[in-house]
Design a protein around this motif. Structure first.
Motif, PDB file in Angstrom:
ATOM      1  N   ILE A 211       0.840  -1.199   0.000  1.00 32.29           N
ATOM      2  CA  ILE A 211       0.000   0.000   0.000  1.00 32.29           C
ATOM      3  C   ILE A 211       0.876   1.250   0.000  1.00 32.29           C
ATOM      4  O   ILE A 211       0.658   2.187  -0.787  1.00 32.29           O
ATOM      5  CB  ILE A 211      -0.940  -0.002   1.226  1.00 32.29           C
ATOM      6  N   GLN A 212       1.881   1.275   0.862  1.00 38.60           N
ATOM      7  CA  GLN A 212       2.748   2.449   0.943  1.00 38.60           C
ATOM      8  C   GLN A 212       3.553   2.661  -0.337  1.00 38.60           C
ATOM      9  O   GLN A 212       3.692   3.789  -0.824  1.00 38.60           O
ATOM     10  CB  GLN A 212       3.684   2.310   2.132  1.00 38.60           C
ATOM     11  N   LEU A 213       4.072   1.578  -0.903  1.00 33.58           N
ATOM     12  CA  LEU A 213       4.894   1.688  -2.103  1.00 33.58           C
ATOM     13  C   LEU A 213       4.065   2.070  -3.326  1.00 33.58           C
ATOM     14  O   LEU A 213       4.544   2.792  -4.210  1.00 33.58           O
ATOM     15  CB  LEU A 213       5.638   0.371  -2.335  1.00 33.58           C
ATOM     16  N   ALA A 223      -7.818  -2.165  -1.422  1.00 36.16           N
ATOM     17  CA  ALA A 223      -7.266  -3.176  -0.525  1.00 36.16           C
ATOM     18  C   ALA A 223      -8.305  -4.247  -0.226  1.00 36.16           C
ATOM     19  O   ALA A 223      -9.496  -3.945  -0.083  1.00 36.16           O
ATOM     20  CB  ALA A 223      -6.813  -2.524   0.774  1.00 36.16           C
ATOM     21  N   ILE A 224      -7.853  -5.499  -0.131  1.00 29.41           N
ATOM     22  CA  ILE A 224      -8.721  -6.603   0.279  1.00 29.41           C
ATOM     23  C   ILE A 224      -8.268  -7.075   1.651  1.00 29.41           C
ATOM     24  O   ILE A 224      -7.111  -7.465   1.846  1.00 29.41           O
ATOM     25  CB  ILE A 224      -8.664  -7.766  -0.724  1.00 29.41           C
ATOM     26  N   ALA A 225      -9.183  -7.022   2.619  1.00 28.47           N
ATOM     27  CA  ALA A 225      -8.862  -7.412   3.992  1.00 28.47           C
ATOM     28  C   ALA A 225     -10.168  -7.611   4.744  1.00 28.47           C
ATOM     29  O   ALA A 225     -11.252  -7.383   4.205  1.00 28.47           O
ATOM     30  CB  ALA A 225      -8.006  -6.347   4.671  1.00 28.47           C
ATOM     31  N   LEU A 233      -6.264   0.527   7.246  1.00 26.25           N
ATOM     32  CA  LEU A 233      -5.734   0.505   5.887  1.00 26.25           C
ATOM     33  C   LEU A 233      -6.046   1.797   5.145  1.00 26.25           C
ATOM     34  O   LEU A 233      -5.252   2.258   4.319  1.00 26.25           O
ATOM     35  CB  LEU A 233      -6.291  -0.704   5.131  1.00 26.25           C
ATOM     36  N   ARG A 234      -7.187   2.396   5.428  1.00 28.45           N
ATOM     37  CA  ARG A 234      -7.508   3.688   4.811  1.00 28.45           C
ATOM     38  C   ARG A 234      -6.547   4.764   5.302  1.00 28.45           C
ATOM     39  O   ARG A 234      -6.077   5.605   4.518  1.00 28.45           O
ATOM     40  CB  ARG A 234      -8.951   4.076   5.113  1.00 28.45           C
ATOM     41  N   LYS A 235      -6.232   4.747   6.578  1.00 34.16           N
ATOM     42  CA  LYS A 235      -5.280   5.717   7.118  1.00 34.16           C
ATOM     43  C   LYS A 235      -3.901   5.508   6.502  1.00 34.16           C
ATOM     44  O   LYS A 235      -3.129   6.465   6.339  1.00 34.16           O
ATOM     45  CB  LYS A 235      -5.207   5.594   8.637  1.00 34.16           C
ATOM     46  N   LEU A 236      -3.584   4.266   6.174  1.00 34.55           N
ATOM     47  CA  LEU A 236      -2.280   3.948   5.593  1.00 34.55           C
ATOM     48  C   LEU A 236      -2.181   4.415   4.143  1.00 34.55           C
ATOM     49  O   LEU A 236      -1.079   4.649   3.650  1.00 34.55           O
ATOM     50  CB  LEU A 236      -2.035   2.437   5.678  1.00 34.55           C
ATOM     51  N   GLY A 237      -3.327   4.534   3.466  1.00 38.22           N
ATOM     52  CA  GLY A 237      -3.280   5.008   2.080  1.00 38.22           C
ATOM     53  C   GLY A 237      -4.230   4.334   1.120  1.00 38.22           C
ATOM     54  O   GLY A 237      -4.290   4.706  -0.055  1.00 38.22           O
ATOM     55  N   ALA A 238      -4.988   3.324   1.573  1.00 40.92           N
ATOM     56  CA  ALA A 238      -5.949   2.662   0.680  1.00 40.92           C
ATOM     57  C   ALA A 238      -7.121   3.593   0.387  1.00 40.92           C
ATOM     58  O   ALA A 238      -7.642   4.249   1.287  1.00 40.92           O
ATOM     59  CB  ALA A 238      -6.451   1.367   1.312  1.00 40.92           C
ATOM     60  N   GLN A 351       4.746 -17.287  16.345  1.00 37.95           N
ATOM     61  CA  GLN A 351       4.361 -17.935  15.091  1.00 37.95           C
ATOM     62  C   GLN A 351       2.884 -18.313  15.095  1.00 37.95           C
ATOM     63  O   GLN A 351       2.203 -18.216  14.077  1.00 37.95           O
ATOM     64  CB  GLN A 351       5.231 -19.166  14.832  1.00 37.95           C
ATOM     65  N   GLN A 352       2.379 -18.749  16.244  1.00 40.64           N
ATOM     66  CA  GLN A 352       0.960 -19.082  16.338  1.00 40.64           C
ATOM     67  C   GLN A 352       0.107 -17.839  16.058  1.00 40.64           C
ATOM     68  O   GLN A 352      -0.852 -17.882  15.286  1.00 40.64           O
ATOM     69  CB  GLN A 352       0.629 -19.633  17.722  1.00 40.64           C
ATOM     70  N   ALA A 353       0.470 -16.725  16.689  1.00 35.98           N
ATOM     71  CA  ALA A 353      -0.259 -15.475  16.462  1.00 35.98           C
ATOM     72  C   ALA A 353      -0.138 -15.036  15.014  1.00 35.98           C
ATOM     73  O   ALA A 353      -1.120 -14.551  14.418  1.00 35.98           O
ATOM     74  CB  ALA A 353       0.282 -14.387  17.396  1.00 35.98           C
ATOM     75  N   PHE A 354       1.025 -15.222  14.425  1.00 42.64           N
ATOM     76  CA  PHE A 354       1.233 -14.862  13.024  1.00 42.64           C
ATOM     77  C   PHE A 354       0.309 -15.664  12.113  1.00 42.64           C
ATOM     78  O   PHE A 354      -0.292 -15.125  11.179  1.00 42.64           O
ATOM     79  CB  PHE A 354       2.696 -15.102  12.637  1.00 42.64           C
ATOM     80  N   MET A 355       0.168 -16.956  12.374  1.00 36.63           N
ATOM     81  CA  MET A 355      -0.676 -17.810  11.532  1.00 36.63           C
ATOM     82  C   MET A 355      -2.158 -17.490  11.680  1.00 36.63           C
ATOM     83  O   MET A 355      -2.937 -17.730  10.752  1.00 36.63           O
ATOM     84  CB  MET A 355      -0.421 -19.283  11.861  1.00 36.63           C
ATOM     85  N   GLU A 356      -2.556 -16.950  12.808  1.00 37.74           N
ATOM     86  CA  GLU A 356      -3.973 -16.628  13.018  1.00 37.74           C
ATOM     87  C   GLU A 356      -4.408 -15.399  12.228  1.00 37.74           C
ATOM     88  O   GLU A 356      -5.608 -15.179  12.036  1.00 37.74           O
ATOM     89  CB  GLU A 356      -4.237 -16.440  14.512  1.00 37.74           C
ATOM     90  N   LYS A 357      -3.447 -14.591  11.764  1.00 39.19           N
ATOM     91  CA  LYS A 357      -3.711 -13.476  10.840  1.00 39.19           C
ATOM     92  C   LYS A 357      -4.719 -12.467  11.381  1.00 39.19           C
ATOM     93  O   LYS A 357      -5.531 -11.921  10.625  1.00 39.19           O
ATOM     94  CB  LYS A 357      -4.186 -14.024   9.487  1.00 39.19           C
ATOM     95  N   ARG A 358      -4.669 -12.187  12.670  1.00 37.80           N
ATOM     96  CA  ARG A 358      -5.557 -11.171  13.235  1.00 37.80           C
ATOM     97  C   ARG A 358      -4.884  -9.804  13.314  1.00 37.80           C
ATOM     98  O   ARG A 358      -5.519  -8.824  13.695  1.00 37.80           O
ATOM     99  CB  ARG A 358      -6.009 -11.605  14.649  1.00 37.80           C
ATOM    100  N   HIS A 359      -3.609  -9.750  12.967  1.00 36.39           N
ATOM    101  CA  HIS A 359      -2.834  -8.531  13.134  1.00 36.39           C
ATOM    102  C   HIS A 359      -2.816  -7.698  11.859  1.00 36.39           C
ATOM    103  O   HIS A 359      -3.166  -8.176  10.774  1.00 36.39           O
ATOM    104  CB  HIS A 359      -1.395  -8.881  13.539  1.00 36.39           C
ATOM    105  N   VAL A 360      -2.386  -6.453  11.995  1.00 29.85           N
ATOM    106  CA  VAL A 360      -2.136  -5.576  10.866  1.00 29.85           C
ATOM    107  C   VAL A 360      -0.658  -5.206  10.902  1.00 29.85           C
ATOM    108  O   VAL A 360      -0.168  -4.655  11.897  1.00 29.85           O
ATOM    109  CB  VAL A 360      -2.995  -4.305  10.918  1.00 29.85           C
ATOM    110  N   GLY A 361       0.065  -5.508   9.835  1.00 29.05           N
ATOM    111  CA  GLY A 361       1.492  -5.206   9.791  1.00 29.05           C
ATOM    112  C   GLY A 361       2.352  -6.413  10.092  1.00 29.05           C
ATOM    113  O   GLY A 361       2.100  -7.505   9.584  1.00 29.05           O
ATOM    114  N   ASN A 362       3.358  -6.230  10.952  1.00 31.80           N
ATOM    115  CA  ASN A 362       4.356  -7.269  11.193  1.00 31.80           C
ATOM    116  C   ASN A 362       4.492  -7.616  12.671  1.00 31.80           C
ATOM    117  O   ASN A 362       4.396  -6.738  13.532  1.00 31.80           O
ATOM    118  CB  ASN A 362       5.741  -6.814  10.689  1.00 31.80           C
ATOM    119  N   ILE A 363       4.712  -8.885  12.949  1.00 31.23           N
ATOM    120  CA  ILE A 363       5.009  -9.367  14.297  1.00 31.23           C
ATOM    121  C   ILE A 363       6.522  -9.541  14.406  1.00 31.23           C
ATOM    122  O   ILE A 363       7.161 -10.081  13.494  1.00 31.23           O
ATOM    123  CB  ILE A 363       4.278 -10.683  14.584  1.00 31.23           C
ATOM    124  N   VAL A 364       7.074  -9.101  15.526  1.00 34.69           N
ATOM    125  CA  VAL A 364       8.539  -9.063  15.691  1.00 34.69           C
ATOM    126  C   VAL A 364       8.931  -9.719  17.016  1.00 34.69           C
ATOM    127  O   VAL A 364       8.217  -9.614  18.019  1.00 34.69           O
ATOM    128  CB  VAL A 364       9.036  -7.606  15.665  1.00 34.69           C
TER     129      VAL A 364
END
Length: 367
Positions: A211-213, A223-225, A233-238, A351-364
């Motif tokens: 979206i940013q690029l 955007a599809i989400a 996502l709208r605030k990000l630029g969609a 990794q469990q949280a990452f697979m559940e896909k409830r987040h926006v962005g990146n898990i670190v």
């Protein structure tokens, strides 16, 4: 500086479930070889590659998508001798993690000692000379070699890129894989200003980067989400967000765009693939860097033939891509989306949280 002999690390012991991730506090600190640097890791981001490698999802026999319960519904069909993205065998034990941010702690022969103490992020593609698109010489950090889910890691000196900014290590660790993948994905379509692009998986690391690029290129973005992530996502630029559960998605995309779209960027695959292709205008372009909802799709070739479409894959990232992204980071043009932080012993939970896909962005994972 005086270096430790042993370090904390999470070791992947083989293909399988989360139980294959083993936390250790007695793993040897690696020694940088000639031309390498030793990085003291501050943080390391998670990516789909971590899940796919662990579960052997890249194996051609695996036909189902990733599920939160198992990591891969087709795991029983996996070919363990073809478990990497390039269909080669993975050497275990392996330290995963491609998105490292930290500081150089030591250098190998041939690398200037002035680099010690330098703040860096990694370019995870260790490409060979000559034909950089040759997969046999395209090594991915944390896949074909040890990565950054540890206190220290080594990497080729030219792949440790100096960065000068006020972002935290955790924020910097959101960038390398996701943003390089997204930049390659966008570039493969030749997206032009004022064109309309639809992005699947728009709330994930690659999606939010795309979206940013695309916004920097002056494109209009659909955007599809999930509906709950629309405002972020709208605030990000969609410009518009289409609910990923919409049954007639191709029509919903066209409605949101006010007609057919020029470009489709896909990290989801599965049932969404056909909708994206049908939403494209005549002469439209589609590119994919992932298939988290499933790699096997039904495809009407008449869509390709009679609409003069261009379909491309986007995996190996061209040399210099991450270095250009570092420039954009330092100039403040790219925004890190840090969804959550976990500590190294909790990598399995991350990794469990990452697979559940409830987040926006990146898990670190912070180290």
């Amino acid at each position: 500086m005086s270096l430790k002999t042993f370090m904390r690390a999470v070791i992947l012991t083989g293909h399988g479930g989360l139980d294959k991730l083993e936390y250790r506090e007695d793993w040897p600190v690696p020694t940088p070889r000639a031309g390498e640097v030793l990085i003291e890791v501050g943080a390391c981001g998670l990516n789909n590659a971590d899940i796919n490698t662990r579960t052997a999802w890249y194996s051609k026999r695996v036909t189902d998508g990733i599920t939160p319960a198992t990591g891969s519904a087709g795991f029983a069909e996996a070919q363990f001798d073809a478990g990497s993205w390039g269909s080669s065998a993975i050497s275990f034990p392996l330290i995963q993690g491609s998105d490292v941010a930290g500081r150089i702690a030591a250098v190998g022969d041939g690398v200037s000692s002035t680099r010690i103490g330098e703040r860096v992020i990694v370019d995870p593609w260790l490409l060979g000379s000559g034909d950089w698109m040759n997969p046999s010489s395209a090594i991915y950090f944390g896949s074909e070699c040890n990565g950054g889910f540890s206190e220290f890691t080594t990497i080729r000196a030219e792949n440790a890129l100096r960065v000068d900014c006020d972002l935290s290590d955790a924020q910097l660790a959101t960038f390398p894989c996701a943003y390089a993948t997204a930049e390659n994905l966008v570039a493969r379509t030749g997206l032009r200003p004022a064109e309309t692009v639809v992005i699947s998986g728009a709330s994930g690391g690659v999606g939010t980067a795309a979206i940013q690029l695309c916004r920097l290129r002056g494109a209009r973005i659909i955007a599809i989400a999930s509906r709950s992530k629309s405002s972020v996502l709208r605030k990000l630029g969609a410009d518009a967000v289409v609910d990923r559960e919409t049954p007639e998605m191709s029509e919903a995309i066209r409605t949101a765009a006010g007609g057919a779209v020029d470009v489709a960027l896909d990290v989801v695959g599965g049932r969404i693939f056909d909708h994206l292709v049908r939403a494209l205008r005549h002469g439209g372009r589609y590119s994919s860097s992932g298939a988290i909802s499933g790699p096997i799709v039904d495809f009407d070739l008449r869509q390709l033939i009679y609409k003069d479409l261009k379909l491309t894959g986007a995996t190996i990232v061209p040399p210099g891509t991450v270095r250009r992204l570092v420039d954009l980071i330092e100039r403040g043009f790219l925004r890190p989306l840090l969804a959550a932080e976990y500590t190294l012993p909790d990598l399995a939970k991350a990794q469990q949280a990452f697979m559940e896909k409830r987040h926006v962005g990146n898990i670190v994972v912070t180290v």
